[in-house]
Motif scaffolding. Sequence first.
Motif, PDB file in Angstrom:
ATOM      1  N   LEU A 282       6.510  57.654 -24.520  1.00  0.00           N
ATOM      2  CA  LEU A 282       6.637  57.601 -26.004  1.00  0.00           C
ATOM      3  C   LEU A 282       7.060  56.041 -26.288  1.00  0.00           C
ATOM      4  CD1 LEU A 282       6.661  60.004 -28.469  1.00  0.00           C
ATOM      5  CD2 LEU A 282       8.931  59.903 -28.669  1.00  0.00           C
ATOM      6  N   LEU A 283       8.067  55.551 -25.979  1.00  0.00           N
ATOM      7  CA  LEU A 283       8.418  54.158 -26.107  1.00  0.00           C
ATOM      8  C   LEU A 283       7.281  53.195 -25.843  1.00  0.00           C
ATOM      9  CD1 LEU A 283      11.846  54.121 -24.851  1.00  0.00           C
ATOM     10  CD2 LEU A 283      11.299  53.414 -27.112  1.00  0.00           C
ATOM     11  N   VAL A 284       6.640  53.446 -24.657  1.00  0.00           N
ATOM     12  CA  VAL A 284       5.512  52.479 -24.370  1.00  0.00           C
ATOM     13  C   VAL A 284       4.479  52.705 -25.360  1.00  0.00           C
ATOM     14  CG1 VAL A 284       3.611  52.239 -22.670  1.00  0.00           C
ATOM     15  CG2 VAL A 284       6.095  52.372 -21.809  1.00  0.00           C
ATOM     16  N   THR A 285       4.018  53.973 -25.765  1.00  0.00           N
ATOM     17  CA  THR A 285       2.988  54.357 -26.591  1.00  0.00           C
ATOM     18  C   THR A 285       3.164  53.584 -27.878  1.00  0.00           C
ATOM     19  OG1 THR A 285       2.591  56.338 -25.535  1.00  0.00           O
ATOM     20  CG2 THR A 285       1.446  56.243 -27.573  1.00  0.00           C
ATOM     21  N   SER A 286       4.418  53.651 -28.375  1.00  0.00           N
ATOM     22  CA  SER A 286       4.746  53.203 -29.733  1.00  0.00           C
ATOM     23  C   SER A 286       4.720  51.733 -29.654  1.00  0.00           C
ATOM     24  CB  SER A 286       6.197  53.629 -30.208  1.00  0.00           C
ATOM     25  OG  SER A 286       7.132  52.702 -29.263  1.00  0.00           O
ATOM     26  N   LEU A 287       4.361  51.048 -28.669  1.00  0.00           N
ATOM     27  CA  LEU A 287       4.102  49.535 -28.681  1.00  0.00           C
ATOM     28  C   LEU A 287       2.824  48.942 -28.351  1.00  0.00           C
ATOM     29  CD1 LEU A 287       7.561  48.553 -26.671  1.00  0.00           C
ATOM     30  CD2 LEU A 287       6.983  48.295 -29.132  1.00  0.00           C
ATOM     31  N   LYS A 288       2.180  50.176 -28.428  1.00  0.00           N
ATOM     32  CA  LYS A 288       0.540  49.646 -28.021  1.00  0.00           C
ATOM     33  C   LYS A 288      -0.249  49.471 -29.284  1.00  0.00           C
ATOM     34  CE  LYS A 288      -0.004  52.030 -23.655  1.00  0.00           C
ATOM     35  NZ  LYS A 288      -0.647  53.108 -22.904  1.00  0.00           N
ATOM     36  N   SER A 289      -1.399  48.458 -29.031  1.00  0.00           N
ATOM     37  CA  SER A 289      -2.156  48.298 -30.242  1.00  0.00           C
ATOM     38  C   SER A 289      -3.289  49.614 -30.000  1.00  0.00           C
ATOM     39  CB  SER A 289      -2.960  47.160 -30.207  1.00  0.00           C
ATOM     40  OG  SER A 289      -3.656  47.143 -29.233  1.00  0.00           O
ATOM     41  N   LEU A 290      -4.206  49.722 -31.198  1.00  0.00           N
ATOM     42  CA  LEU A 290      -5.157  50.789 -30.743  1.00  0.00           C
ATOM     43  C   LEU A 290      -6.083  50.681 -29.548  1.00  0.00           C
ATOM     44  CD1 LEU A 290      -6.132  51.916 -34.350  1.00  0.00           C
ATOM     45  CD2 LEU A 290      -4.937  53.096 -32.827  1.00  0.00           C
ATOM     46  N   ASP A 291      -6.212  49.160 -29.240  1.00  0.00           N
ATOM     47  CA  ASP A 291      -7.171  48.921 -27.996  1.00  0.00           C
ATOM     48  C   ASP A 291      -6.611  49.291 -27.014  1.00  0.00           C
ATOM     49  OD1 ASP A 291      -9.383  47.996 -29.796  1.00  0.00           O
ATOM     50  OD2 ASP A 291      -8.592  45.729 -29.578  1.00  0.00           O
ATOM     51  N   GLN A 292      -5.298  48.930 -27.023  1.00  0.00           N
ATOM     52  CA  GLN A 292      -4.696  49.184 -25.438  1.00  0.00           C
ATOM     53  C   GLN A 292      -4.256  50.561 -25.431  1.00  0.00           C
ATOM     54  OE1 GLN A 292      -1.041  46.863 -27.131  1.00  0.00           O
ATOM     55  NE2 GLN A 292      -1.454  45.274 -25.783  1.00  0.00           N
ATOM     56  N   LEU A 293      -4.265  51.349 -26.597  1.00  0.00           N
ATOM     57  CA  LEU A 293      -3.928  52.742 -26.416  1.00  0.00           C
ATOM     58  C   LEU A 293      -5.113  53.480 -25.796  1.00  0.00           C
ATOM     59  CD1 LEU A 293      -1.905  54.912 -27.788  1.00  0.00           C
ATOM     60  CD2 LEU A 293      -3.183  54.971 -29.706  1.00  0.00           C
ATOM     61  N   GLY A 294      -6.666  53.044 -26.345  1.00  0.00           N
ATOM     62  CA  GLY A 294      -7.518  53.581 -25.752  1.00  0.00           C
ATOM     63  C   GLY A 294      -7.925  53.223 -24.250  1.00  0.00           C
ATOM     64  N   ASP A 295      -7.315  52.083 -23.736  1.00  0.00           N
ATOM     65  CA  ASP A 295      -7.577  51.554 -22.196  1.00  0.00           C
ATOM     66  C   ASP A 295      -6.482  52.108 -21.339  1.00  0.00           C
ATOM     67  OD1 ASP A 295      -8.046  50.412 -20.088  1.00  0.00           O
ATOM     68  OD2 ASP A 295      -7.923  48.379 -20.805  1.00  0.00           O
ATOM     69  N   SER A 296      -7.102  53.280 -20.512  1.00  0.00           N
ATOM     70  CA  SER A 296      -5.896  53.924 -19.765  1.00  0.00           C
ATOM     71  C   SER A 296      -5.362  53.161 -18.611  1.00  0.00           C
ATOM     72  CB  SER A 296      -6.523  55.259 -19.227  1.00  0.00           C
ATOM     73  OG  SER A 296      -7.802  55.181 -18.344  1.00  0.00           O
ATOM     74  N   SER A 297      -6.019  51.871 -18.301  1.00  0.00           N
ATOM     75  CA  SER A 297      -5.265  50.964 -17.578  1.00  0.00           C
ATOM     76  C   SER A 297      -4.191  50.238 -17.852  1.00  0.00           C
ATOM     77  CB  SER A 297      -6.713  50.102 -16.718  1.00  0.00           C
ATOM     78  OG  SER A 297      -7.099  49.072 -17.932  1.00  0.00           O
ATOM     79  N   VAL A 298      -3.891  50.225 -18.992  1.00  0.00           N
ATOM     80  CA  VAL A 298      -2.742  49.720 -19.565  1.00  0.00           C
ATOM     81  C   VAL A 298      -1.790  50.585 -19.510  1.00  0.00           C
ATOM     82  CG1 VAL A 298      -1.674  48.572 -21.536  1.00  0.00           C
ATOM     83  CG2 VAL A 298      -4.318  48.462 -21.383  1.00  0.00           C
ATOM     84  N   TRP A 299      -0.805  50.053 -18.629  1.00  0.00           N
ATOM     85  CA  TRP A 299       0.540  50.943 -18.581  1.00  0.00           C
ATOM     86  C   TRP A 299       1.697  50.360 -19.468  1.00  0.00           C
ATOM     87  CZ3 TRP A 299       1.300  55.074 -15.591  1.00  0.00           C
ATOM     88  CH2 TRP A 299       0.513  55.468 -14.646  1.00  0.00           C
ATOM     89  N   PHE A 300       1.831  49.095 -19.478  1.00  0.00           N
ATOM     90  CA  PHE A 300       2.719  48.383 -20.360  1.00  0.00           C
ATOM     91  C   PHE A 300       1.922  47.455 -21.266  1.00  0.00           C
ATOM     92  CE2 PHE A 300       6.121  45.803 -22.283  1.00  0.00           C
ATOM     93  CZ  PHE A 300       6.806  46.971 -22.684  1.00  0.00           C
ATOM     94  N   PRO A 301       1.943  47.593 -22.558  1.00  0.00           N
ATOM     95  CA  PRO A 301       1.232  46.642 -23.404  1.00  0.00           C
ATOM     96  C   PRO A 301       1.912  45.281 -23.449  1.00  0.00           C
ATOM     97  CG  PRO A 301       2.766  48.089 -24.839  1.00  0.00           C
ATOM     98  CD  PRO A 301       2.834  48.558 -23.374  1.00  0.00           C
ATOM     99  N   ILE A 302       0.842  44.377 -22.910  1.00  0.00           N
ATOM    100  CA  ILE A 302       1.172  42.987 -23.230  1.00  0.00           C
ATOM    101  C   ILE A 302       0.279  42.237 -23.994  1.00  0.00           C
ATOM    102  CG2 ILE A 302       1.591  40.892 -21.819  1.00  0.00           C
ATOM    103  CD1 ILE A 302       2.780  42.881 -19.493  1.00  0.00           C
TER     104      ILE A 302
END
Lengths: 331, 305
Positions: free
Chosen positions: B59-79
Amino acid sequence: MALSPATSGLTSTDGASRATPRRSVRGRRWKSLPFYAFISPWLIGTILLTAFPLIYAFGVSLTNWDGISPRFRFLGLENYTAVFSSPETWSSLGRTFLLAGIVVPVTIVGGLLLAIALNQKVRFRTGFRLLVYLPAIIPPVAATLAWKILFDRDNGGFNAFLRLFGIPAVDWLSQGIVFWVLVALLLWGIGAGVLINLAALQDVPIELREAARLDGANSFGVFWHVTLPAISPVLLFQVITTTIAVLQTFIPVLLLSPATAASSVTAVPEENQVFMISVYAQYFAYQRYGYASAMLWIFFALILLLTFVFFKFSGRVVFYAVDPSAQEGRR
Amino acid sequence: MTTTLDPPAVEAAVAPLEPRRPLKRSQGRRMKDAREKHPFVFWGLMLFSIFLFVPVVWLLVTSLKSLDQLGDSSVWFPIPPHPENYADATSIRPFWLYAGNSLFLATVSGALTTLTSALVGYGFARLPGRGKRPLFAVLIALMMMPPIITLIPTYLLFARVGLVGTYWPWVLWGLSGAPYLIFLFRQFFASLPRELEEAARLDGCSHFRIWWQIFLPLSKPILVTAFVLSFNGVWGDFVAPTLLLDSDRMTLAQAVATQFVNAAGFPINNLIAAAAILYVIPVVVLFFVAQRAYVSGFAGSGLKG
């Protein structure tokens, strides 16, 4: 706080306090007055907001009312026979009890095991206790959304994890698997019972355990013959409350449904259509108020019966059996 | 309020987190013991913690993602992380209005429920009365009563008398107290010594004054506990506000669950995650702030009666 029941308590107790010291016949008759004045907010509230709605629902259940039109027909017990002969009733009841049949034993046994583990001298014990407890205080809306996002087909962490092993994305929230997501979500709150168990475990007299050990019992023997019976009232209470809580599961199911905008009861996958979802849908999606009220009453009777059976079955182990003040009142 | 308390959660919230008899050995010794004695228990707990932790972490990780990062399942932690999701979640919808609604409802309802429950609990604990036993049995039975069963017919009745769309249902629920909290107060008051009110009675003090001036000040930990429990109950409730309130009085629970969707009606998961975290924070904070009260409140009163 401007509490009107409180002020009514004030005036009536004043009258009674003058009557009590005399201990006359008249005084005895008014002896109960302060008691009733104090409990009146609850008593009136229960009559108006619990008993009356139930009676009202029973009245509605005898009709074919649709909730809107002023005209309706008296049907007698027709709705009840209709509910009992509907296959949907039995499938949703079956699902509800299957859910309880899985979640309740795992919660009780798991909660007990966790409490025993957390009662040992382990590293980070306080940290573990807080962690186990955390999911239990998270409101159901937030907990459900967290799990829904975790098992989301495209954004979910679980599918991302499976991808590491080359497993293609699975639609966890659709028909078939969503029931198990629901089970996992409900089990997430397992910590609710752990802390009560811990408190109960620490209340078991140490002398008893030592006596058993001197008599040659091993650790398991001590647990089985001393600890378990001592904490059984707490376990029974949890069995009852957890069962009732699981049987009325509603919010998690509603919010797990893949419906997009305003979650709608009719979008709940068949797998997850537990009884309260059916009741809600009959009321607010199909406007069959009479039929839905009959379902509600059947469910109410079922839970009443279940609670009664639990208490009878348990016999002596009722945690609030002693009511000292009531005995004093009789003297 | 009777419609919102969930017994297991309630039970849990009143149990102390820490053991009542702390071990008298030094910290270092304890840790060493633990490592030697229970490595399996420790690793078992570690394993189990993953199950507890993962949904919150995601939930925490998801809350920090942009929409692009959200759609990319290879992004574990958004940077880079996108904390501006929190600002967005509170601005694209009238978040603070909803939060204010929830705060108002939960505070008023919590205060009323707590005071009424204390009053009724005193009656059951300290005052003689005919028919007390059967009434107490009714109270216990109502503790087991699934709230959702009465909620729907109550809604139908409230709709008839024009109370839907107002806060009155919560005031009425608050004024009738909550069976579980009444039971809690009753247990606590029953454990106090008789002498407490005897002198006051001889001086001609009314029962109400005894309750207000002697018993209530003594029951601060229970008052705090009861308030936190009923506050959290209303804050967490979804069904009652959905049935009883119209959209401009929507509570935060409803808003988090239904308002964060795009034009096509699909949920915007990063904003939902951010909103959900903001929504949960007060509950968690309140719980840990009141934690000390729970412990002192329940050390003596006996959870199991």
